[in-house]
Design a protein around this motif. Sequence first.
Motif, PDB file in Angstrom:
ATOM      1  N   GLY A 154       0.810  -1.217   0.000  1.00  0.00           N
ATOM      2  CA  GLY A 154       0.000   0.000   0.000  1.00  0.00           C
ATOM      3  C   GLY A 154       0.840   1.264   0.000  1.00  0.00           C
ATOM      4  O   GLY A 154       0.596   2.191  -0.780  1.00  0.00           O
ATOM      5  N   LEU A 155       1.851   1.311   0.853  1.00  0.00           N
ATOM      6  CA  LEU A 155       2.718   2.493   0.908  1.00  0.00           C
ATOM      7  C   LEU A 155       3.539   2.649  -0.364  1.00  0.00           C
ATOM      8  O   LEU A 155       3.731   3.768  -0.858  1.00  0.00           O
ATOM      9  CB  LEU A 155       3.649   2.392   2.125  1.00  0.00           C
ATOM     10  CG  LEU A 155       2.987   2.436   3.506  1.00  0.00           C
ATOM     11  CD1 LEU A 155       4.018   2.169   4.600  1.00  0.00           C
ATOM     12  CD2 LEU A 155       2.302   3.773   3.752  1.00  0.00           C
ATOM     13  N   SER A 156       4.026   1.540  -0.920  1.00  0.00           N
ATOM     14  CA  SER A 156       4.886   1.606  -2.111  1.00  0.00           C
ATOM     15  C   SER A 156       4.116   2.100  -3.327  1.00  0.00           C
ATOM     16  O   SER A 156       4.605   2.965  -4.070  1.00  0.00           O
ATOM     17  CB  SER A 156       5.481   0.231  -2.400  1.00  0.00           C
ATOM     18  OG  SER A 156       6.236  -0.240  -1.310  1.00  0.00           O
ATOM     19  N   LEU A 157       2.926   1.550  -3.540  1.00  0.00           N
ATOM     20  CA  LEU A 157       2.151   1.958  -4.716  1.00  0.00           C
ATOM     21  C   LEU A 157       1.750   3.427  -4.637  1.00  0.00           C
ATOM     22  O   LEU A 157       1.778   4.140  -5.643  1.00  0.00           O
ATOM     23  CB  LEU A 157       0.908   1.077  -4.845  1.00  0.00           C
ATOM     24  CG  LEU A 157       1.168  -0.381  -5.250  1.00  0.00           C
ATOM     25  CD1 LEU A 157      -0.128  -1.181  -5.226  1.00  0.00           C
ATOM     26  CD2 LEU A 157       1.805  -0.455  -6.632  1.00  0.00           C
ATOM     27  N   ASN A 158       1.391   3.885  -3.454  1.00  0.00           N
ATOM     28  CA  ASN A 158       1.030   5.294  -3.308  1.00  0.00           C
ATOM     29  C   ASN A 158       2.244   6.206  -3.509  1.00  0.00           C
ATOM     30  O   ASN A 158       2.160   7.226  -4.206  1.00  0.00           O
ATOM     31  CB  ASN A 158       0.421   5.533  -1.925  1.00  0.00           C
ATOM     32  CG  ASN A 158       0.003   6.971  -1.716  1.00  0.00           C
ATOM     33  OD1 ASN A 158       0.746   7.769  -1.164  1.00  0.00           O
ATOM     34  ND2 ASN A 158      -1.206   7.314  -2.150  1.00  0.00           N
ATOM     35  N   GLU A 159       3.367   5.817  -2.932  1.00  0.00           N
ATOM     36  CA  GLU A 159       4.569   6.650  -3.043  1.00  0.00           C
ATOM     37  C   GLU A 159       5.092   6.670  -4.470  1.00  0.00           C
ATOM     38  O   GLU A 159       5.602   7.692  -4.942  1.00  0.00           O
ATOM     39  CB  GLU A 159       5.650   6.128  -2.093  1.00  0.00           C
ATOM     40  CG  GLU A 159       6.861   7.036  -1.983  1.00  0.00           C
ATOM     41  CD  GLU A 159       6.524   8.403  -1.435  1.00  0.00           C
ATOM     42  OE1 GLU A 159       7.221   9.381  -1.789  1.00  0.00           O
ATOM     43  OE2 GLU A 159       5.549   8.510  -0.657  1.00  0.00           O
ATOM     44  N   GLY A 160       4.997   5.541  -5.176  1.00  0.00           N
ATOM     45  CA  GLY A 160       5.473   5.499  -6.551  1.00  0.00           C
ATOM     46  C   GLY A 160       4.768   6.497  -7.445  1.00  0.00           C
ATOM     47  O   GLY A 160       5.382   7.076  -8.350  1.00  0.00           O
ATOM     48  N   ALA A 161       3.467   6.728  -7.202  1.00  0.00           N
ATOM     49  CA  ALA A 161       2.728   7.683  -8.020  1.00  0.00           C
ATOM     50  C   ALA A 161       3.240   9.108  -7.820  1.00  0.00           C
ATOM     51  O   ALA A 161       3.371   9.873  -8.775  1.00  0.00           O
ATOM     52  CB  ALA A 161       1.239   7.606  -7.681  1.00  0.00           C
ATOM     53  N   TYR A 162       3.537   9.481  -6.587  1.00  0.00           N
ATOM     54  CA  TYR A 162       4.040  10.829  -6.321  1.00  0.00           C
ATOM     55  C   TYR A 162       5.479  10.991  -6.803  1.00  0.00           C
ATOM     56  O   TYR A 162       5.849  12.012  -7.392  1.00  0.00           O
ATOM     57  CB  TYR A 162       3.949  11.136  -4.828  1.00  0.00           C
ATOM     58  CG  TYR A 162       2.544  11.427  -4.363  1.00  0.00           C
ATOM     59  CD1 TYR A 162       2.020  12.713  -4.424  1.00  0.00           C
ATOM     60  CD2 TYR A 162       1.731  10.418  -3.864  1.00  0.00           C
ATOM     61  CE1 TYR A 162       0.737  12.986  -4.011  1.00  0.00           C
ATOM     62  CE2 TYR A 162       0.438  10.680  -3.454  1.00  0.00           C
ATOM     63  CZ  TYR A 162      -0.060  11.969  -3.518  1.00  0.00           C
ATOM     64  OH  TYR A 162      -1.345  12.235  -3.115  1.00  0.00           O
ATOM     65  N   LEU A 163       6.313   9.982  -6.551  1.00  0.00           N
ATOM     66  CA  LEU A 163       7.712  10.084  -6.955  1.00  0.00           C
ATOM     67  C   LEU A 163       7.863  10.096  -8.466  1.00  0.00           C
ATOM     68  O   LEU A 163       8.831  10.667  -8.983  1.00  0.00           O
ATOM     69  CB  LEU A 163       8.513   8.922  -6.362  1.00  0.00           C
ATOM     70  CG  LEU A 163       8.842   8.981  -4.878  1.00  0.00           C
ATOM     71  CD1 LEU A 163       9.655   7.758  -4.471  1.00  0.00           C
ATOM     72  CD2 LEU A 163       9.621  10.249  -4.545  1.00  0.00           C
ATOM     73  N   SER A 164       6.943   9.461  -9.187  1.00  0.00           N
ATOM     74  CA  SER A 164       7.074   9.425 -10.645  1.00  0.00           C
ATOM     75  C   SER A 164       7.022  10.826 -11.238  1.00  0.00           C
ATOM     76  O   SER A 164       7.765  11.138 -12.189  1.00  0.00           O
ATOM     77  CB  SER A 164       5.965   8.560 -11.247  1.00  0.00           C
ATOM     78  OG  SER A 164       4.693   9.130 -10.992  1.00  0.00           O
ATOM     79  N   GLU A 165       6.185  11.702 -10.691  1.00  0.00           N
ATOM     80  CA  GLU A 165       6.126  13.074 -11.185  1.00  0.00           C
ATOM     81  C   GLU A 165       7.379  13.848 -10.811  1.00  0.00           C
ATOM     82  O   GLU A 165       7.848  14.696 -11.579  1.00  0.00           O
ATOM     83  CB  GLU A 165       4.881  13.767 -10.632  1.00  0.00           C
ATOM     84  CG  GLU A 165       3.580  13.214 -11.183  1.00  0.00           C
ATOM     85  CD  GLU A 165       3.487  13.371 -12.694  1.00  0.00           C
ATOM     86  OE1 GLU A 165       3.228  14.495 -13.162  1.00  0.00           O
ATOM     87  OE2 GLU A 165       3.688  12.365 -13.409  1.00  0.00           O
TER      88      GLU A 165
END
Length: 319
Positions: A154-165
């Motif tokens: 849960g934490l990884s998928l959410n963080e990946g979306a923000y870090l991708s930008e």
Amino acid sequence: MSTSGIELIQPRPVPRPGRWASAAIVAVLAAMALNSLITNENFQWPVVWQWLFSKTIMVGVAFTLILTVGAMLIGTILAITMAVMRQSPNPILGGVAWFYIWFFRGTPIYTQLIFWSLLPTLYPQLSIGIPFGPEFVKFTTAEYFTPFWMAIVGLSLNEGAYLSEIIRSGLNSVDKGQWEAATALGMGRGKIMRRIVLPQAMRVIIPPLGNETISMLKTTSLVAAIPFILELTFAAKDKGQQLFAPVPLLLDAAIWYLVITSILMVGQMYLERYFGRGFAGDSPKATGKGKSKRSLSERQQAILSANTVHDDPFLDVTP
């Protein structure tokens, strides 16, 4: 030339009473806050120091660090993948990356964690195989997808979306001419990304990446929604309720969060200095000669130590 007829001025700093008054007000308020923290017996400071290094708190600190590091590593890998896919000329890859970022940035992390905790209810069994075809591996979801892995995913998928930008903006900060020049030299897209683009983009990526890491450290407290009971905030609150002393145990958690955050901030500072080498802000005038040399490579330091070049490259041509 005589200067007897010249009257020299005596400059004095402009008085700023507002600045001194505001500083005095802030100092008084800070002293009042500090005095209330020290003298208020309801904080129970002896209990705070008694439990600061207890097994319950230290296990919570360990799992909080594991969740933070794991989520940031997986999230960074996902973010780099999504950022590259967003820039791909393939519309399918770009569309999938856009949907992933849109979905996970558009829903609250707390809601996502609750959803992952309900995954065994939605899918009691999971399998690996060919879609609409045979299944090669089949297993019970609750047996392998434990609360710990629910929190990590849960934490990884959410963080990946923000870090991708963040990573995409860092990649776009590198001049396109460098990509074209590397392509003209015969370098492939993967090699250009590793050797040319990413090393320069890191200067832009590191500051927000450090902020996201610190934010992730505190976001781990939300895994209580799963619930994952070994995380620091949950463990401290639960132990405080058992002792009928919730405030001292929560203060223990706050102290450890501050200590870890301070260490991360120092590490971020050194990373920014390392990846910022060779840019305008790293000049001797901006950062001091000693600090600038420490951030240079051994070869660059040896050249400067030989005194064969001037610190100011325009010294010989400036009249």
